[in-house]
Design a protein around this motif. Structure first.
Motif, short mmCIF file in Angstrom:
data_model
loop_
_atom_site.label_atom_id
_atom_site.label_comp_id
_atom_site.label_asym_id
_atom_site.label_seq_id
_atom_site.Cartn_x
_atom_site.Cartn_y
_atom_site.Cartn_z
N GLU A 1 -9.12 -12.03 -8.91
CA GLU A 1 -8.77 -11.47 -7.61
C GLU A 1 -7.33 -11.80 -7.26
OE1 GLU A 1 -11.23 -12.59 -4.34
OE2 GLU A 1 -13.08 -12.28 -5.45
N ASP A 2 -6.75 -10.99 -6.40
CA ASP A 2 -5.46 -11.34 -5.82
C ASP A 2 -5.71 -12.22 -4.61
OD1 ASP A 2 -3.92 -9.91 -7.60
OD2 ASP A 2 -3.83 -8.12 -6.34
N TYR A 3 -4.83 -13.17 -4.39
CA TYR A 3 -4.93 -14.04 -3.22
C TYR A 3 -3.66 -13.88 -2.40
CZ TYR A 3 -8.87 -16.17 -5.57
OH TYR A 3 -10.07 -16.38 -6.18
N TYR A 4 -3.82 -14.00 -1.10
CA TYR A 4 -2.71 -13.83 -0.18
C TYR A 4 -2.66 -15.03 0.75
CZ TYR A 4 -2.83 -9.08 -1.84
OH TYR A 4 -2.80 -7.98 -2.66
N VAL A 5 -1.48 -15.60 0.88
CA VAL A 5 -1.26 -16.72 1.79
C VAL A 5 -0.23 -16.27 2.81
CG1 VAL A 5 -0.42 -19.09 2.03
CG2 VAL A 5 -1.73 -18.42 0.00
N ILE A 6 -0.58 -16.39 4.07
CA ILE A 6 0.36 -16.07 5.15
C ILE A 6 0.66 -17.38 5.85
CG2 ILE A 6 0.77 -14.77 7.26
CD1 ILE A 6 -1.33 -12.74 6.23
N PHE A 7 1.88 -17.85 5.67
CA PHE A 7 2.33 -19.11 6.24
C PHE A 7 3.13 -18.82 7.50
CE2 PHE A 7 5.67 -22.56 6.05
CZ PHE A 7 4.84 -23.59 6.48
N LEU A 8 2.55 -19.15 8.64
CA LEU A 8 3.23 -18.98 9.93
C LEU A 8 3.73 -20.34 10.39
CD1 LEU A 8 0.57 -16.81 11.75
CD2 LEU A 8 2.86 -16.08 11.19
N ILE B 1 1.64 -6.53 5.85
CA ILE B 1 0.92 -7.34 4.86
C ILE B 1 -0.49 -6.78 4.66
CG2 ILE B 1 -0.06 -9.62 4.37
CD1 ILE B 1 2.39 -10.79 5.93
N PHE B 2 -1.17 -6.47 5.75
CA PHE B 2 -2.53 -5.95 5.64
C PHE B 2 -2.55 -4.61 4.92
CE2 PHE B 2 -3.55 -8.39 9.77
CZ PHE B 2 -3.66 -9.58 9.07
N ASP C 1 -3.77 -1.41 0.10
CA ASP C 1 -3.32 -0.60 -1.04
C ASP C 1 -3.76 -1.21 -2.36
OD1 ASP C 1 -2.14 1.09 0.78
OD2 ASP C 1 -0.09 0.36 0.43
N VAL C 2 -3.68 -2.54 -2.46
CA VAL C 2 -4.03 -3.21 -3.71
C VAL C 2 -5.53 -3.14 -3.98
CG1 VAL C 2 -4.17 -5.50 -4.81
CG2 VAL C 2 -2.05 -4.77 -3.72
N ILE C 3 -6.34 -3.37 -2.96
CA ILE C 3 -7.79 -3.40 -3.21
C ILE C 3 -8.44 -2.03 -3.02
CG2 ILE C 3 -7.99 -5.84 -2.65
CD1 ILE C 3 -9.13 -5.09 0.07
N GLY C 4 -7.67 -1.06 -2.55
CA GLY C 4 -8.18 0.29 -2.45
C GLY C 4 -9.10 0.52 -1.27
N HIS C 5 -9.03 -0.29 -0.27
CA HIS C 5 -9.84 -0.11 0.93
C HIS C 5 -8.91 0.09 2.12
CE1 HIS C 5 -13.53 -1.24 -1.08
NE2 HIS C 5 -12.89 -2.28 -1.61
N ALA C 6 -9.37 0.84 3.08
CA ALA C 6 -8.59 1.06 4.30
C ALA C 6 -9.04 0.07 5.37
CB ALA C 6 -8.78 2.48 4.78
N ASP C 7 -8.30 0.05 6.43
CA ASP C 7 -8.64 -0.74 7.63
C ASP C 7 -8.78 -2.22 7.37
OD1 ASP C 7 -8.66 1.59 9.15
OD2 ASP C 7 -10.76 1.98 8.64
N VAL C 8 -7.85 -2.79 6.63
CA VAL C 8 -7.83 -4.24 6.43
C VAL C 8 -7.37 -4.86 7.74
CG1 VAL C 8 -6.76 -6.15 5.20
CG2 VAL C 8 -7.34 -4.05 3.99
#
Length: 181
Positions: A57-64, A166-167, A172-179
């Motif tokens: 899987e792809d992983y995403y980290v959002i560092f605020l 980002i969402f 786009d990557v996972i092919g689903h809408a409304d992330v």
């Protein structure tokens, strides 16, 4: 007046005992990038290990962050005050953690900073170090990594725009809408 508060700390079982216990507690303060990034890496690593038999899987980290690095994991363990930490020292403690996360999608958003502060230089350093492995510290804001993975979002609209971007990338990557989050 409240009575009968149980603190579990000693013979005092009233509100004043609880307040005394809180007042005597030492804690580390400051902006601890290192520990936050370590935590993100540990969570992803544990998930990767637990799901080793599944497709990658792809992983995403959002560092605020709303502050410059002013503390470290070691100092936090020792309950050292942020006032004792040099920003460059604290940044250096966090940079390898950021590089570990760069193999995933590591987004760095500097937001809601104190208006008296000059700039977001350490956040730019962090993104450059994580992705470029080049000169450090490096405040190059024109490279593709900084343009894609770094944002200075000082308004609600700027933050919403960056998170929306980002969402959309994830969708786009996972092919689903409304992330959404």
């Amino acid at each position: 007046e409240h009575t009968g508060w149980v603190t579990g700390i000693g013979e005092n079982d009233d509100l004043s005992g609880l307040l005394d216990a809180i007042d005597s507690t030492r804690y580390a303060s400051g902006t601890n990038w290192e520990e936050a990034l370590q935590y993100a890496y540990e969570v992803i690593s544990a998930k990767e290990q637990a799901e080793a038999n599944k497709p990658e899987e792809d992983y995403y980290v959002i560092f605020l962050t709303d502050g410059e690095p002013t503390n470290t994991a070691r100092a936090a363990l020792d309950n050292e005050s942020a006032g004792n930490m040099d920003k460059m020292y604290s940044y250096n403690a966090a940079r390898e953690e950021a590089r570990n996360l760069a193999k995933y999608h590591f987004y760095n958003i500097f937001t809601y900073r104190n208006p008296d502060k000059e700039n977001d230089i350490y956040s730019v350093y962090l993104t450059n170090y994580a992705y470029n492995q080049g000169t450090d510290p490096n405040d190059d804001r024109e490279n593709n990594y900084v343009k894609e993975y770094y944002s200075d979002a000082q308004t609600i609209e700027a933050l919403k725009d960056k998170l929306g971007s980002i969402f959309q990338t994830i969708a786009d990557v996972i092919g689903h809408a409304d992330v959404s989050i």
